[in-house]
Structure formats: C-alpha cells, structure tokens
Design an enzyme around this catalytic site. Structure first.
Site, PDB file in Angstrom:
ATOM      1  N   ASP A 147       0.820  -1.214   0.000  1.00  0.00           N
ATOM      2  CA  ASP A 147       0.000   0.000   0.000  1.00  0.00           C
ATOM      3  C   ASP A 147       0.855   1.265   0.000  1.00  0.00           C
ATOM      4  O   ASP A 147       0.368   2.346   0.343  1.00  0.00           O
ATOM      5  CB  ASP A 147      -0.915   0.015   1.227  1.00  0.00           C
ATOM      6  CG  ASP A 147      -2.357  -0.321   0.861  1.00  0.00           C
ATOM      7  OD1 ASP A 147      -2.600  -0.686  -0.294  1.00  0.00           O
ATOM      8  OD2 ASP A 147      -3.239  -0.217   1.737  1.00  0.00           O
ATOM      9  N   ASP A 202      -7.862  -6.356  13.578  1.00  0.00           N
ATOM     10  CA  ASP A 202      -7.546  -7.684  14.098  1.00  0.00           C
ATOM     11  C   ASP A 202      -8.457  -8.065  15.267  1.00  0.00           C
ATOM     12  O   ASP A 202      -8.988  -9.175  15.330  1.00  0.00           O
ATOM     13  CB  ASP A 202      -6.071  -7.755  14.513  1.00  0.00           C
ATOM     14  CG  ASP A 202      -5.632  -6.533  15.313  1.00  0.00           C
ATOM     15  OD1 ASP A 202      -6.489  -5.720  15.698  1.00  0.00           O
ATOM     16  OD2 ASP A 202      -4.418  -6.399  15.557  1.00  0.00           O
ATOM     17  N   ASP A 209       3.024  -9.169   9.322  1.00  0.00           N
ATOM     18  CA  ASP A 209       3.339  -7.769   9.059  1.00  0.00           C
ATOM     19  C   ASP A 209       4.737  -7.653   8.450  1.00  0.00           C
ATOM     20  O   ASP A 209       5.521  -8.610   8.469  1.00  0.00           O
ATOM     21  CB  ASP A 209       3.246  -6.956  10.347  1.00  0.00           C
ATOM     22  CG  ASP A 209       1.799  -6.640  10.718  1.00  0.00           C
ATOM     23  OD1 ASP A 209       0.914  -6.892   9.879  1.00  0.00           O
ATOM     24  OD2 ASP A 209       1.556  -6.166  11.842  1.00  0.00           O
ATOM     25  N   ASP A 238       7.535  -6.370   9.270  1.00  0.00           N
ATOM     26  CA  ASP A 238       8.751  -6.567  10.060  1.00  0.00           C
ATOM     27  C   ASP A 238       8.823  -7.948  10.698  1.00  0.00           C
ATOM     28  O   ASP A 238       9.720  -8.194  11.511  1.00  0.00           O
ATOM     29  CB  ASP A 238       8.850  -5.494  11.147  1.00  0.00           C
ATOM     30  CG  ASP A 238       7.667  -5.529  12.103  1.00  0.00           C
ATOM     31  OD1 ASP A 238       6.535  -5.677  11.616  1.00  0.00           O
ATOM     32  OD2 ASP A 238       7.878  -5.406  13.331  1.00  0.00           O
TER      33      ASP A 238
END
Length: 692
Positions: free
Chosen positions: A274, A427, A333, A335
């Site tokens: 994104d 989430d 995610d 990282d």
C-alpha cells in the site's frame, strides 16, 4: 601479646617485614578481591600456651583494610559512572530545550492520530491544574513559615487578617472539597482492586498451566517429509504480507516467507503493498520479481485507492479469484520473520478440528535490548503473551488476534463477515465477530515469530494511541451484537466486562486518574486520604507479577512501574477519543521500523549460492540494500521532541511532592518525586532513541 614492630608489624631480624601477602585482582571499572591469603595459614600451629595463632590480629586488621580500600575504589567507580551519566543526560536535555521542537508543531499532531481540539483541551486542563497547585503550594508554604498551625480546636477560634482567610479556606476545604475528592478516591481504589484481582487470577491461571504442563496439541500425528505432499497433511495455504512505506524491512520479511518449509505447490505468497512512495513500490516490486525468478510462488499487489488502511488492503486481497483454491491464510506484518517450520507447527492444529478458526503464535523481538524503552516494552509484551493470551486461549478458547503471526481458516473469516474498515483495530474486530459466531482459537506459546519493537518514544506513542483508541471504537459498534448474539451468558459477560470494560477502559482510566490527578490532589487536600498500600505496596506487587514472565528484566521493575503510570496519559487520551469518536480517532499511523535484522540474517534467508550468481535472477544484493536503507534513513530527518503534556504533569507531580514534605508523608513524597522525574524524562524524550 608483644607490641607490633616493623613496617607491617612483623618480627625483627630475618623475618622483618614478613607480613601477610595479598593477591588482588583488579577489574575495570570496578575492583574486586580474588584472594587474601598468608603462607602462615597452612604451616602455623596454635601455640601450646594461650591457644592463639601467632600474628592473628595483625593479619585480620590488614585484610579488613584492603577490603575497605577496594570497596572505596568500587564506590568511586560507581559514582564516576553516575556522574558521567548525569552529565550526558543533562547535555541531552539542554540540547532538547535549545532545539525547541515540540509535539505541537505542524504535522506532528496529525501524525499522532490525536485530535487537535481534544489535545488542546486536555493540555489546557493540565495547565490549569498545575497553576492551581502552584498557588496552593505558595499558600501552604506561607502558612508553614508563619506558623499558622491551625488544628481542629484552633479553627473554631476567631482570627484576623491573612490568618483568618487561611482558616476560612481550611474550613471550606474540609467541608466541601475533601468529601468529593474522597469519593473519587474510593471509587478509583475499588476499580484498582478489581483490576489487580483480575491480574492476579490470570497469573494463577498461568501458574496452573505451567504446573500441569498444559499445551495445545494437534489431533493428527506429526507431518512427514514435505517433499512428498501426498504422504501427509499439507493443505493449500495463502500467505499475506501487508505493508505500507516500509522499505527498511520489506526484504527480510519476503525472504523469510519464501523460505517457509512447505510444498511450493501448496502455498502462495501475496505481497500487499500500500506504499504511496514510488521508490518503495519499485524496490518491493523488484524484490518480488527476484524471488519469482528463483521459483517462489509469489505475487505483488498494489492498490491505487488506499481505503480502509490495513483492513482494506487485506479485504482487497481476499477478493482475488484464486483465493477460493486455498483453505487457510497466514498473515505477517512487514517486520515479521517466521521460522521455516512455522506452517508445520501451526497448520496441523486445524486437522480434524472443524471448530478451530485461528492459531496465533507468540512474538519475539530482535531489538529488545536496544534501549530502556524497548526493554520496558518487552516486559509488557512478555506478560501479554505468556499470561493473557495463553490463559485466555487455554480456558476460554478466545483472545484478541494480534494482527500478525497467525493462521486463519478462510471459512471462519468469511463466516464472520470478512475484514471491515470500521475501526483501527481490524484484528480485534475480526476476532470478536468470529467468537460470536462460535469459532475457537488456539494460542501457541512455544511457536515464536521474530519482529521489531518501536525504538523511539514518538513511534511508541503513536502505536499506543491506536491500540487504545481502536478497542473503544469497536466496543461502541459491537455492544448491540454481543447482547443479541446467541452465545452463553458467561461468554457475553467475559466480552463486555472483562475483555472491553475492565482491560480496555477501566485500566487506563484509573491509572491516569488515581496516580496523576487524585494523588497530587490529596497532598493539597490532606483531609482526603489515599492509603500507603494503594500508592506503594499493591502497585509494586502488580509490577512484580508483570515482570515474572521475563525474570531477566527484574532490575527494571521500578522504571517499569513509573513508565506505565507515565504512559497512562497517552492511553487515557486515546481511550476518551475512541469512546466518544473525537477528532482523528480513526487515523491510522504506520509504526516506524528500523530494520534491525543483521546482514547475516539476510544471507541465511537468501536463495542458494549457485542461484544468486545467475544473470537471469539473483537474490538481493546485500550491499545495495544496505546503501538503500542508509540513504532512506538519511532522507528522513528524525528529531527528538518535547512533549508538553508530560512536562506539565511532571511539574504538577513535583509540586505535589514539595507539598507532601510539609505533611511529612514519606511514601507519598518519594512516589511523587520519582514519578515526576519519570514524566520529566519522557517529556524531554530522553527514554528512547536519541537522534544527534
């Protein structure tokens, strides 16, 4: 006994100057004794008369002198270290004040996700409270210096002048101000005790799990070799990596996911980019192309319209036509770096367990020892996973999805309504809706996924604002559905009273109100009392319970207690914004990453060496990537800032500490003093990453 003779009290003649040899081991910066011995220890006998050792007194005296000398050197070394740290801290504070950058600068307010209106009102309230406190302190100091010690009997006597005004204030304070403060104090103490009891029960549940060695186990046997997909349970798995302008970490996450130990024909990687930065888009697209050339099944997706932030990104990816061919979806995610056996340790739990909707893994951190801020975060998250998630998973089969490092059954996502963009905690939203539809969750405490912690206070503050604003948004939206849902009453009660109200609303409310507002007020209105056990003993016990899952962090127990109270300001502000939908409560801010994985980590995740040198496609050039990351960090100008709310509260608490000296309240004084210093350090941004 004969008097001493000679330099060391030795005998005259050939034995002159024969004393007690001392062997000393010195270690910089501290000195310690390795051995103090005498050759006479082994061969000197007790005299036939008197029953005393020869030279015993002199030897003991000299040993004590050496011990004291070396302890003095050690103390001097510690004082020098403390002085050096204090000078460095003072220099950093002076530079921060000289720079004059505050959190009220243009662009900073919008980036934090806080409403400018709410922010200004909250800050104005704190400033007004500080001004009133300073005035009251001046009055109390004046009364103390003038000897206006007006007890209950003295208040009834007629007095004149300023003393009369002071007596009137005392009567008004006792009759009208103190009862209201005492009522608020008692209410917060009750909430504090309820939350402490909940924390204690969770810790006892965790102790029971460890005592009984309770551990989720898959119903099916272990998987055979992944080279033969037909021989075992290898369902189709979709792996998603949502990211947004995160060029510091994109390479390591893509490499880790492409190296998952799973039949290549049975899993597909979606890189959901994104990013609105063209350079970042190009770098990620090229990285995906390199892994495609190595045979990895990986695709790149970029949205032109970035509606809904992460939830919108995931929702768009699930609308692809090929998703219907997959049974499970794993989410990481940008990282996060899963171990190669991640899928083999999580997916088997779904076999023969049709009610299971989610398997959540634990996080581990590559930079937990980077600075004091990361160490304190590590304590919090260790307790969250070890106690909260594990206990809720074992006893309730429900907990909040952490947004990453988890595997969902796609049918559970679809049955629950899919991803929704209505809050900043998508989430938690999907987890609550799945629970209302009867799906069960499993938490695996022994399966870890490596990630990063925010290293700067600015990044951590933004993250905490989103994490505490979103649940209140969700509570407003989900409350009617929870009440109407056809699930057991105790599950409804757990969701409403424990999951939302107690742990998401009451905790930040009483932490800020009790320790940052009520405690200073009781110093200026001593008729309202706050017991010592509320100020000191119970918080210390709760901090001890929080730190038990990470015992190596025990030296940080006091900084942890003070820092948690300091962060209550941000959490309280976020909770109010989310609950009442104020300002930018729906703003999403991506947490800054530093890309802490080492070059060795990247080499271990890269494709085989013979493939890296092929012209048609190679693994990422580590030198090039390092230069790109260095250039990107240089391009982003980082600054440490001054946070005005925290500074104002530090002045308020230090003012209350000064007032407590007049009342001779020892525990209250020390707590207010150290808590005020904690607010001061955080307000000057001296706790996290320091930018020169």
């Amino acid at each position: 006994m004969a008097p001493w003779s000679g330099l060391w009290g030795g005998k005259a003649g050939g034995d002159a100057y024969r004393g007690t040899p001392v062997v000393v081991k010195m270690e910089n910066p501290n000195w310690s004794i390795s051995e103090i011995s005498s050759p006479e220890d082994d061969d000197e006998d007790i005299l036939a008369t008197g029953g005393r050792r020869k030279g015993g007194r002199s030897k003991n005296a000299k040993q004590i002198r050496w011990v004291l000398l070396l302890k003095a050197h050690r103390a001097a070394g510690c004082l020098a270290s403390l002085a050096s740290a204090a000078v460095s801290l003072g220099g950093a504070a002076r530079r921060r004040v000289a720079a004059g950058r505050t959190d009220a600068e243009a662009g900073v307010v919008a980036a934090t996700g806080e409403s400018p209106v709410v922010r200004s009102r909250f800050y104005a309230f704190i400033k007004a409270f500080l001004v009133v406190s300073l005035l009251l302190l001046a009055v109390e100091v004046g009364a103390y210096l003038n000897g206006w010690d007006l007890g209950d009997s003295a208040l009834a006597l007629p007095v004149i002048g300023l003393e009369s005004l002071y007596a009137s204030w005392l009567r008004f304070r006792a009759a009208y101000v103190a009862p209201g403060i005492q009522f608020l104090t008692d209410a917060c103490v009750v909430l504090f005790l309820i939350q402490s009891a909940d924390r204690l029960i969770q810790c006892l549940g965790c102790f029971y799990i460890h005592l009984k060695r309770i551990k989720p186990k898959p119903k099916s046997p272990a998987l055979p070799d992944a080279e033969d997909p037909d021989a075992g349970y290898y369902p189709m798995v979709l792996v998603q990596i949502p990211m947004c302008n995160e060029k510091e970490v994109y390479q390591q996450s893509i490499a880790a996911v492409c190296n998952l130990d799973w039949p290549k024909s049975n899993f597909l990687v979606q890189v959901l980019d994104d990013s609105d930065d063209p350079l970042t888009q190009t770098l990620i697209r090229e990285e995906v192309a390199k892994w495609q050339q190595q045979g990895a099944r990986i695709v790149y997706r970029h949205r032109v319209l970035r509606d809904g932030y992460k939830a919108g990104n995931l929702k768009s990816a699930m609308s692809c036509s090929y998703v219907k061919d997959y049974e499970f979806v794993a989410i990481f995610d940008a990282d996060f770096q899963p171990n190669p056996d991640f899928l083999k340790r999580t997916v088997p739990h779904f076999k023969d367990n049709d009610e299971l909707g989610l398997v959540q893994a634990r996080w581990s951190f590559v930079n937990r020892d980077e600075n004091l801020l990361t160490r304190l975060q590590y304590i919090n998250l260790c307790f969250h996973f070890e106690v909260e998630q594990q206990v809720n998973g074992v006893f309730l089969n429900f907990f909040g999805f952490n947004g990453t490092a988890g595997v969902w059954r796609i049918k559970a996502l679809e049955d629950s309504g899919g991803w929704m963009e209505r809050t900043t905690v998508e989430d938690m939203d999907i987890a609550v809706r799945a629970h209302l539809h009867g799906w069960k969750f499993i938490f695996l405490n022994d399966v870890e996924c490596q990630c990063e912690l925010p290293e700067s206070y600015e990044a951590y503050r933004k993250q905490q604002h989103r994490w505490h604003s979103g649940p209140m948004q969700l509570f407003r939206l989900c409350l009617p559905d929870i009440i109407k849902c056809k699930i057991a009453f105790w599950k409804k009660a757990n969701l409403i009273f424990l999951f939302f109200l107690l742990r998401k609303l009451i905790l930040p409310f009483y932490s800020f109100t009790l320790f940052c507002i009520i405690l200073p007020m009781t110093m200026f209105v001593p008729e309202a009392e706050l017991p010592d056990w509320v100020v000191c003993y119970i918080p210390a016990l709760m901090s001890l319970l929080n730190i038990l899952p990470s015992p190596k962090s025990f030296p940080f127990i006091i900084p942890y207690l003070l820092f948690e109270n300091t962060m209550s300001v941000t959490k309280f502000n976020a909770m109010i914004s989310g609950l009442f939908q104020l300002g930018s409560a729906y703003e999403w801010v991506v947490t800054k990453k530093s890309g802490r994985s080492s070059e060795g980590d990247l080499i271990s995740l890269a494709p085989p060496k013979e493939l890296r040198h092929q012209k048609t496609g190679s693994a990422p050039n580590l030198d090039t990537v390092a230069k790109e990351q260095l250039a990107s960090k240089d391009a982003k100008k980082k600054h440490n800032r001054i946070y005005k709310k925290e500074l104002a509260l530090s002045m308020l608490l230090l003012t209350a500490a000064a007032r407590s000296l007049l009342s001779k309240q020892g525990i209250h004084f020390y707590f207010l003093l150290f808590q005020g210093i904690s607010f001061l350090l955080v307000g000057l941004d001296l706790i996290g990453e320091q930018v020169e």
